[in-house]
Design a protein around this motif. Structure first.
Motif, PDB file in Angstrom:
ATOM      1  N   TYR A  68     -16.114  -3.319  71.146  1.00 60.30           N
ATOM      2  CA  TYR A  68     -17.163  -2.726  71.982  1.00 60.30           C
ATOM      3  C   TYR A  68     -18.454  -3.485  71.768  1.00 60.30           C
TER       4      TYR A  68
ATOM      5  N   CYS B 198     -12.211  -1.812  78.699  1.00 64.85           N
ATOM      6  CA  CYS B 198     -11.504  -2.979  78.171  1.00 64.85           C
ATOM      7  C   CYS B 198     -10.271  -2.606  77.360  1.00 64.85           C
TER       8      CYS B 198
ATOM      9  N   VAL C  58     -18.083 -10.491  80.134  1.00 60.50           N
ATOM     10  CA  VAL C  58     -16.763 -10.201  79.559  1.00 60.50           C
ATOM     11  C   VAL C  58     -15.970 -11.490  79.350  1.00 60.50           C
TER      12      VAL C  58
ATOM     13  N   LEU D 178     -21.557  -3.862  77.592  1.00 58.88           N
ATOM     14  CA  LEU D 178     -20.609  -3.141  78.436  1.00 58.88           C
ATOM     15  C   LEU D 178     -21.235  -1.863  78.998  1.00 58.88           C
TER      16      LEU D 178
ATOM     17  N   ALA E 298     -17.760   2.618  79.674  1.00 58.25           N
ATOM     18  CA  ALA E 298     -18.031   1.395  78.917  1.00 58.25           C
ATOM     19  C   ALA E 298     -17.079   1.207  77.750  1.00 58.25           C
TER      20      ALA E 298
ATOM     21  N   THR F 259     -18.519  -3.870  85.559  1.00 61.79           N
ATOM     22  CA  THR F 259     -18.766  -4.695  84.374  1.00 61.79           C
ATOM     23  C   THR F 259     -19.618  -5.888  84.791  1.00 61.79           C
TER      24      THR F 259
END
Length: 278
Positions: free
Chosen positions: A172, A166, A38, A176, A162, A34
């Motif tokens: 989304y 998370c 984030v 990502l 991706a 990542t």
């Protein structure tokens, strides 16, 4: 949104962002494949306004350079050393660390490498021991043979990574997928291989005997970790005397539900702001 900066380290040129706050600095370390973005909710929100938050891209990730020495850098200890160099380069001598997933494992290791840490909070990061079966004890599934450890990913695998990293219910964002696509696949394969072999200090021993205030805040629905395992370890210095599990939230609570996660982080940073003895 603050500007992107770069700094030279012996592990390569690292990209980072800083928030405008002037309170206790907080280094934020992202997970496998990542990137720094984030943590944008924290950097651009109330926590970033109160504290000098620094979020960076690990070597081989995001806008940072690929590792110049793969064997030296693409492992938990190498990433921790790079993070410490970053903060030294910024002239920051005392700071807290928030680590997510791989980032949390790096943060644990940093406690054995540096005395500059005021406290450590991890999320989605099981403190595993060493030896056969150690990884499986903390992580769900066979990560040693999953896409999390593969050097080369297909387009379908990139998209899957991706969208699932998370948590299935987390927002989304296209960055990502861009982050997984960009990641140096050698970083995944080398890091997981060394982690599975138990190379480096014993993560569980460091966490259980943490020399710094140590906080754990997980998503109760995290599909990648064994929450009961994490909560059951005999920590000697755990913040608020327990492991926190946020109900209904997955692997990245700071991203999926910052309104639920940030009060924990803010409270922890406030608690560790004053040096011991003050």
């Amino acid at each position: 949104m603050s500007d992107l900066h770069h700094i030279e380290t012996s592990h390569g040129t690292l990209a980072y962002r800083e928030s405008a706050g002037d309170g206790l600095p907080a280094l934020m370390i992202h997970g496998n494949s990542t990137c720094r973005e984030v943590f944008r909710n924290q950097l651009d929100g109330a926590i970033g306004a109160a504290h000098r938050c620094v979020a960076f891209d690990l070597p081989g990730h995001g806008a940072s350079e690929d590792a110049r020495d793969l064997d030296r850098t693409y492992n938990v200890q190498g990433y921790g050393a790079a993070a410490i160099e970053l903060m030294q380069g910024l002239g920051i001598t005392r700071y807290a660390v928030l680590g997510w997933s791989l980032g949390g494992i790096i943060a644990i290791d940093m406690m054995s490498q540096s005395k500059a840490l005021a406290g450590v909070m991890i999320t989605g990061s099981p403190p595993i021991t060493q030896g056969k079966g150690a990884v499986a004890e903390g992580f769900c599934g066979d990560i040693e043979h999953s896409i999390a450890s593969k050097q080369l990913l297909s387009d379908e695998e990139i998209d899957m990574f991706a969208r699932n990293t998370c948590g299935s219910d987390a927002p989304y964002d296209p960055f990502l997928k861009d982050a997984v696509t960009r990641c140096d696949g050698r970083a995944r394969s080398l890091m997981i291989a060394k982690l599975a072999c138990g190379i480096g200090p014993n993560q569980q021993e460091i966490a259980v005997n943490a020399p710094n205030p140590f906080a754990i805040v997980n998503g109760a629905l995290d599909a990648f970790i064994h929450n009961d395992f994490i909560a059951g370890l005999p920590y000697r210095n755990i913040w608020q005397r327990k492991v926190h599990d946020i109900p209904g939230i997955g692997h990245a609570p700071f991203w999926e539900a910052p309104e639920m996660f940030d009060p924990y982080l803010s409270g922890f940073l406030n608690d560790v702001t004053k040096p011991t003895g003050e």
